[in-house]
Motif scaffolding. Structure first.
Motif, PDB file in Angstrom:
ATOM      1  N   HIS A  12       0.842  -1.283  -0.015  1.00  0.00           N
ATOM      2  CA  HIS A  12       0.151  -0.471   0.471  1.00  0.00           C
ATOM      3  C   HIS A  12       1.348   1.448  -0.508  1.00  0.00           C
ATOM      4  O   HIS A  12       0.856   2.284   0.731  1.00  0.00           O
ATOM      5  CB  HIS A  12      -0.706  -0.191   1.139  1.00  0.00           C
ATOM      6  CG  HIS A  12      -1.244  -1.437   1.049  1.00  0.00           C
ATOM      7  ND1 HIS A  12      -3.017  -1.465   0.618  1.00  0.00           N
ATOM      8  CD2 HIS A  12      -1.441  -2.378   2.581  1.00  0.00           C
ATOM      9  CE1 HIS A  12      -3.841  -2.886   0.720  1.00  0.00           C
ATOM     10  NE2 HIS A  12      -2.474  -2.975   1.927  1.00  0.00           N
ATOM     11  N   ALA A  13       2.062   0.912  -0.550  1.00  0.00           N
ATOM     12  CA  ALA A  13       2.823   2.472  -1.027  1.00  0.00           C
ATOM     13  C   ALA A  13       2.056   3.813  -1.039  1.00  0.00           C
ATOM     14  O   ALA A  13       1.099   3.932  -2.166  1.00  0.00           O
ATOM     15  CB  ALA A  13       4.066   2.449  -2.025  1.00  0.00           C
ATOM     16  N   ASN A  14       2.349   4.207  -0.643  1.00  0.00           N
ATOM     17  CA  ASN A  14       1.968   5.976  -0.491  1.00  0.00           C
ATOM     18  C   ASN A  14       0.838   6.346  -0.006  1.00  0.00           C
ATOM     19  O   ASN A  14       0.218   6.835  -0.874  1.00  0.00           O
ATOM     20  CB  ASN A  14       2.189   6.148  -1.929  1.00  0.00           C
ATOM     21  CG  ASN A  14       3.752   6.125  -2.536  1.00  0.00           C
ATOM     22  OD1 ASN A  14       4.075   6.784  -1.681  1.00  0.00           O
ATOM     23  ND2 ASN A  14       4.155   5.820  -3.771  1.00  0.00           N
ATOM     24  N   GLN A  15       0.080   5.549   0.419  1.00  0.00           N
ATOM     25  CA  GLN A  15      -1.292   5.552   1.134  1.00  0.00           C
ATOM     26  C   GLN A  15      -0.869   5.623   2.404  1.00  0.00           C
ATOM     27  O   GLN A  15       0.172   4.990   3.351  1.00  0.00           O
ATOM     28  CB  GLN A  15      -2.301   4.592   0.557  1.00  0.00           C
ATOM     29  CG  GLN A  15      -2.269   4.083  -0.763  1.00  0.00           C
ATOM     30  CD  GLN A  15      -2.720   2.490  -1.778  1.00  0.00           C
ATOM     31  OE1 GLN A  15      -4.110   2.783  -0.557  1.00  0.00           O
ATOM     32  NE2 GLN A  15      -2.809   2.090  -1.813  1.00  0.00           N
ATOM     33  N   VAL A  16      -1.998   6.054   3.406  1.00  0.00           N
ATOM     34  CA  VAL A  16      -1.938   5.575   4.731  1.00  0.00           C
ATOM     35  C   VAL A  16      -2.545   4.279   4.834  1.00  0.00           C
ATOM     36  O   VAL A  16      -3.901   4.559   4.385  1.00  0.00           O
ATOM     37  CB  VAL A  16      -3.152   7.602   5.448  1.00  0.00           C
ATOM     38  CG1 VAL A  16      -3.028   6.590   6.992  1.00  0.00           C
ATOM     39  CG2 VAL A  16      -2.097   8.636   4.873  1.00  0.00           C
ATOM     40  N   VAL A  17      -1.798   4.126   5.832  1.00  0.00           N
ATOM     41  CA  VAL A  17      -2.335   2.380   6.431  1.00  0.00           C
ATOM     42  C   VAL A  17      -2.642   2.577   7.788  1.00  0.00           C
ATOM     43  O   VAL A  17      -1.374   3.016   8.554  1.00  0.00           O
ATOM     44  CB  VAL A  17      -1.305   1.195   6.096  1.00  0.00           C
ATOM     45  CG1 VAL A  17      -1.542   0.351   6.299  1.00  0.00           C
ATOM     46  CG2 VAL A  17      -0.874   1.168   5.256  1.00  0.00           C
ATOM     47  N   ALA A  42       8.716  -2.239  14.830  1.00  0.00           N
ATOM     48  CA  ALA A  42       9.191  -2.316  13.851  1.00  0.00           C
ATOM     49  C   ALA A  42       9.133  -1.497  12.819  1.00  0.00           C
ATOM     50  O   ALA A  42      10.331  -1.204  11.756  1.00  0.00           O
ATOM     51  CB  ALA A  42       8.609  -4.280  13.006  1.00  0.00           C
ATOM     52  N   VAL A  43       8.546  -0.960  13.095  1.00  0.00           N
ATOM     53  CA  VAL A  43       8.522   0.758  12.287  1.00  0.00           C
ATOM     54  C   VAL A  43       9.647   0.885  12.884  1.00  0.00           C
ATOM     55  O   VAL A  43      10.848   1.851  11.948  1.00  0.00           O
ATOM     56  CB  VAL A  43       7.196   1.443  12.346  1.00  0.00           C
ATOM     57  CG1 VAL A  43       7.311   3.170  12.047  1.00  0.00           C
ATOM     58  CG2 VAL A  43       5.748   0.876  11.931  1.00  0.00           C
ATOM     59  N   MET A  59      10.790   6.931   2.514  1.00  0.00           N
ATOM     60  CA  MET A  59      10.561   7.760   4.547  1.00  0.00           C
ATOM     61  C   MET A  59       9.184   6.911   4.450  1.00  0.00           C
ATOM     62  O   MET A  59       8.550   6.558   3.961  1.00  0.00           O
ATOM     63  CB  MET A  59      10.573   8.569   4.622  1.00  0.00           C
ATOM     64  CG  MET A  59      11.894   9.963   3.916  1.00  0.00           C
ATOM     65  SD  MET A  59      11.301  11.668   3.460  1.00  0.00           S
ATOM     66  CE  MET A  59      10.085  12.346   3.230  1.00  0.00           C
ATOM     67  N   LEU A  60       9.065   6.629   6.058  1.00  0.00           N
ATOM     68  CA  LEU A  60       8.725   6.076   6.710  1.00  0.00           C
ATOM     69  C   LEU A  60       7.944   6.911   7.420  1.00  0.00           C
ATOM     70  O   LEU A  60       7.892   7.022   8.436  1.00  0.00           O
ATOM     71  CB  LEU A  60       8.313   4.699   6.928  1.00  0.00           C
ATOM     72  CG  LEU A  60       7.656   3.633   8.187  1.00  0.00           C
ATOM     73  CD1 LEU A  60       6.245   4.044   6.987  1.00  0.00           C
ATOM     74  CD2 LEU A  60       7.738   2.507   8.306  1.00  0.00           C
ATOM     75  N   LEU A  61       6.576   7.337   7.451  1.00  0.00           N
ATOM     76  CA  LEU A  61       5.591   8.312   7.921  1.00  0.00           C
ATOM     77  C   LEU A  61       4.969   8.340   9.104  1.00  0.00           C
ATOM     78  O   LEU A  61       4.113   7.404   8.477  1.00  0.00           O
ATOM     79  CB  LEU A  61       5.280   9.836   7.455  1.00  0.00           C
ATOM     80  CG  LEU A  61       6.417   9.901   5.991  1.00  0.00           C
ATOM     81  CD1 LEU A  61       5.525  11.274   5.016  1.00  0.00           C
ATOM     82  CD2 LEU A  61       7.145  10.903   6.869  1.00  0.00           C
ATOM     83  N   THR A  62       4.844   8.766  10.330  1.00  0.00           N
ATOM     84  CA  THR A  62       3.950   8.356  11.177  1.00  0.00           C
ATOM     85  C   THR A  62       2.921   9.393  10.569  1.00  0.00           C
ATOM     86  O   THR A  62       2.580  11.166  10.267  1.00  0.00           O
ATOM     87  CB  THR A  62       3.998   8.997  12.610  1.00  0.00           C
ATOM     88  OG1 THR A  62       5.243   7.764  12.577  1.00  0.00           O
ATOM     89  CG2 THR A  62       3.179   8.869  13.390  1.00  0.00           C
ATOM     90  N   HIS A  63       1.297   8.644  10.448  1.00  0.00           N
ATOM     91  CA  HIS A  63       0.567  10.113   9.478  1.00  0.00           C
ATOM     92  C   HIS A  63      -1.084   9.640  10.813  1.00  0.00           C
ATOM     93  O   HIS A  63      -1.310   8.238   9.807  1.00  0.00           O
ATOM     94  CB  HIS A  63       0.574   9.917   8.276  1.00  0.00           C
ATOM     95  CG  HIS A  63      -0.082  10.440   7.316  1.00  0.00           C
ATOM     96  ND1 HIS A  63      -1.492  11.178   7.381  1.00  0.00           N
ATOM     97  CD2 HIS A  63       0.258  11.402   6.847  1.00  0.00           C
ATOM     98  CE1 HIS A  63      -2.534  11.905   7.491  1.00  0.00           C
ATOM     99  NE2 HIS A  63      -1.019  12.364   6.193  1.00  0.00           N
ATOM    100  N   LEU A  69       4.577   4.455   3.961  1.00  0.00           N
ATOM    101  CA  LEU A  69       5.948   4.867   3.410  1.00  0.00           C
ATOM    102  C   LEU A  69       5.890   5.245   2.159  1.00  0.00           C
ATOM    103  O   LEU A  69       4.899   4.880   1.132  1.00  0.00           O
ATOM    104  CB  LEU A  69       5.438   2.806   2.983  1.00  0.00           C
ATOM    105  CG  LEU A  69       7.026   2.752   2.661  1.00  0.00           C
ATOM    106  CD1 LEU A  69       8.052   2.968   3.468  1.00  0.00           C
ATOM    107  CD2 LEU A  69       7.379   1.113   2.345  1.00  0.00           C
ATOM    108  N   GLN A  70       6.516   6.454   2.102  1.00  0.00           N
ATOM    109  CA  GLN A  70       6.284   7.893   0.763  1.00  0.00           C
ATOM    110  C   GLN A  70       7.115   6.974   0.319  1.00  0.00           C
ATOM    111  O   GLN A  70       9.141   6.682   0.109  1.00  0.00           O
ATOM    112  CB  GLN A  70       6.692   8.572   1.872  1.00  0.00           C
ATOM    113  CG  GLN A  70       6.972   9.915   0.420  1.00  0.00           C
ATOM    114  CD  GLN A  70       7.654  10.612   0.897  1.00  0.00           C
ATOM    115  OE1 GLN A  70       6.129  11.694   1.287  1.00  0.00           O
ATOM    116  NE2 GLN A  70       8.286  12.042   0.307  1.00  0.00           N
ATOM    117  N   VAL A  71       7.433   6.397  -1.533  1.00  0.00           N
ATOM    118  CA  VAL A  71       8.632   5.401  -1.849  1.00  0.00           C
ATOM    119  C   VAL A  71       8.222   6.327  -3.447  1.00  0.00           C
ATOM    120  O   VAL A  71       6.653   5.729  -3.636  1.00  0.00           O
ATOM    121  CB  VAL A  71       8.335   4.463  -1.517  1.00  0.00           C
ATOM    122  CG1 VAL A  71       7.227   3.435  -2.094  1.00  0.00           C
ATOM    123  CG2 VAL A  71      10.070   3.465  -2.306  1.00  0.00           C
TER     124      VAL A  71
END
Length: 234
Positions: A12-17, A42-43, A59-63, A69-71
């Motif tokens: 689910h890259a580039n999506q808020v999960v 793990a994060v 980048m792995l962002l808290t959202h 996961l921004q990629v």
């Protein structure tokens, strides 16, 4: 745990999960009391790994309510695969069989076994993985149709033999294998494949083969001229 979290976020890259969705996926709806903390750990580890890597754009962002996961999409094989498949299908629709087949084969070459195979072996079962495998098989079937149209029935027969063994309920693959065998002068083998597929459908699903598959069987029995190999111009 790190690989599972990373794999799910990449699906689910580039999506808020949402975190709740990650918990359900990792523990099949029954997470332990420490599950949220395990995901947080793990994060943190994944962030350290990304920071130490060469790709500074990932980048792995808290959202809230979870993570994103921004990629670069082309850095993730499934997105690269989908783009090539779309290009291949567009070329086929425009009548460019050679280019379309080449693009589909390039897309399929990105696969080296099932997606996230190591996690699957440990019992991970996500609907996203089932959908991705179906995408791969659909791309293969589109490629086989084009190759049959190009007269490459002998070249694809070994690959179809393996696939119909592992996917005995996919009628389109069965039809392609039957057609490839028939065009190779192997009528009896083509009819054997039909009987095997019919038995699998009846035993596993309680249904008869679809109308198209039954029609192909009759056409093979009657040596219908419309299913002969195409005449290729040098």
């Amino acid at each position: 745990m790190q690989r599972a979290v990373l794999g799910y976020l990449l699906l689910h890259a580039n999506q808020v999960v949402p975190t709740s969705r990650i918990l359900r996926a990792l523990w099949d709806g029954q997470p332990p009391l420490t599950a949220r903390k395990m995901v947080q750990n793990a994060v943190s580890a994944i962030r350290r790994m990304l920071a130490a890597g060469s790709d500074s754009s990932a980048m792995l962002l808290t959202h809230p309510p979870g993570y994103r996961l921004q990629v670069d999409p082309d850095a993730v094989d499934i997105h690269h695969f989908r783009r090539l498949v779309d290009q291949g299908r567009t070329a086929l629709a425009a009548g460019s069989l050679g280019r379309g087949t080449s693009l589909l084969r390039e897309a399929l070459a990105l696969w080296h076994g099932r997606a996230l195979a190591d996690l699957v072996e440990r019992g991970t079962s996500w609907s996203e993985l089932v959908a991705m495998e179906n995408e791969r098989l659909l791309a293969l079937e589109d490629c086989f149709d084009a190759e049959l149209e190009c007269g490459r029935h002998r070249e694809i027969t070994p690959e179809l033999e393996v696939l119909t063994e592992s996917e005995p309920l996919r009628e389109r693959l069965c039809m392609q294998f039957m057609l490839a065998l028939y065009r190779s002068g192997r009528q009896a083998d083509a009819l054997t494949v039909y009987r095997r597929t019919r038995a699998a459908l009846v035993d596993d699903l309680g249904i008869e083969p679809g109308r198209e598959l039954q029609r192909l069987q009759h056409m093979i029995l009657e040596h219908d001229m419309s299913i002969q190999a195409p005449m290729l111009v040098a």
